[in-house]
Design an enzyme around this catalytic site. Structure first.
Site, PDB file in Angstrom:
ATOM      1  N   HIS A 177       0.809  -1.220   0.000  1.00 57.67           N
ATOM      2  CA  HIS A 177       0.000   0.000   0.000  1.00 57.67           C
ATOM      3  C   HIS A 177       0.841   1.269   0.000  1.00 57.67           C
ATOM      4  O   HIS A 177       0.338   2.348   0.291  1.00 57.67           O
ATOM      5  CB  HIS A 177      -0.959  -0.016   1.200  1.00 57.67           C
ATOM      6  CG  HIS A 177      -1.936  -1.151   1.137  1.00 57.67           C
ATOM      7  ND1 HIS A 177      -2.418  -1.794   2.257  1.00 57.67           N
ATOM      8  CD2 HIS A 177      -2.514  -1.767   0.075  1.00 57.67           C
ATOM      9  CE1 HIS A 177      -3.249  -2.765   1.880  1.00 57.67           C
ATOM     10  NE2 HIS A 177      -3.319  -2.764   0.570  1.00 57.67           N
ATOM     11  N   ASN A 179      -2.105 -13.971  15.175  1.00 55.73           N
ATOM     12  CA  ASN A 179      -3.011 -12.828  15.285  1.00 55.73           C
ATOM     13  C   ASN A 179      -3.752 -12.935  16.613  1.00 55.73           C
ATOM     14  O   ASN A 179      -3.995 -14.034  17.115  1.00 55.73           O
ATOM     15  CB  ASN A 179      -4.014 -12.822  14.119  1.00 55.73           C
ATOM     16  CG  ASN A 179      -4.655 -11.463  13.916  1.00 55.73           C
ATOM     17  OD1 ASN A 179      -3.979 -10.454  13.818  1.00 55.73           O
ATOM     18  ND2 ASN A 179      -5.981 -11.425  13.870  1.00 55.73           N
TER      19      ASN A 179
END
Length: 239
Positions: free
Chosen positions: A120, A212
């Site tokens: 990104h 996570n």
């Protein structure tokens, strides 16, 4: 912890590890994410952050875009955390071949990582949309209105806004790294942002590690799942 023991054994035996990381890697450096309870999506603005960070909003309301961008997207005091530092250490030891990140903060490079594919983009790179001249992030930070180049063109951060496509070369490099990896470690991401999340489908190996704090859609497909802080897990990895 048995999962940490297995992870360390795999790391010890491998010299082709690839790491794919998301916002959770940077939140431990104090950078807010978008989707947590305290993230940007749960704060109040005249427009939703997803709208403000879109290409069309950037074109139509540039001043509002840059006001938000300077206020919320530039966390320049953040420093690399234990996960960033361990990844750089693994690369230096010849074990880690690439870091693929959805983050735009440049902390992997600051920690010492060299092969970093920023899906990104990065807030640290900024270009004039008219002549292409490069500008440091301070130029954006110090501007009060829409930042302008000496040629009169608008200076745009080299970040991928909503409605914009990812860089083809970066995608190709990421896909190649993932496809060749012996171990793919995914950390600090909910795997909810596409097309970035779909890149992990190119992994062909049998050591898919998912780290996570919360459950992700890919947990059932992983060979090793650790629900914990990415920094806490990485500080236990032996190089």
């Amino acid at each position: 912890m048995e999962e940490i023991r297995i992870l360390n054994q795999w790391v010890k035996e491998s010299d082709n590890i690839v790491f794919f990381g998301g916002a959770g890697v940077s939140t431990e450096s104090g950078i807010p994410d978008f989707r947590s309870v305290d993230g940007l999506y749960n704060q109040k603005y005249d427009y939703p952050p997803e709208t403000i960070l879109s290409h069309s909003f950037y074109r139509q309301k540039p001043k509002e875009f840059y006001d938000f961008y300077r206020d919320k997207m530039l966390c320049l005091n953040a420093r690399p955390n234990k996960a960033h530092l361990k990844l750089a250490e693994l690369e230096k030891a010849g074990k880690l071949k690439a870091v693929i990140t959805q983050n735009i903060d440049g902390l992997h490079q600051e920690a010492g990582s060299r092969t970093v594919y920023e899906l990104h983009g990065s807030v640290l790179r900024n270009y004039c949309t008219k002549c292409g001249q490069f500008y440091e992030v301070q130029k954006i930070l110090e501007s009060k209105e829409v930042p302008l180049c000496s040629c009169g063109g608008v200076i745009k951060p080299d970040v991928v806004l909503y409605e914009e496509g990812l860089d083809n070369e970066t995608i190709q490099n990421a896909v190649q790294a993932i496809a060749k990896a012996d171990i793919l470690i995914i950390g600090g991401t909910s795997l909810a942002v596409y097309p970035a999340a779909s890149l992990i489908d190119y992994y062909m190996g049998n050591k898919l590690v998912l780290i996570n704090k919360t459950v992700t859609p890919k947990d059932s497909a992983a060979d090793l799942v650790i629900h914990d802080s990415i920094g806490k897990v990485f500080e236990q990895i032996e190089v």
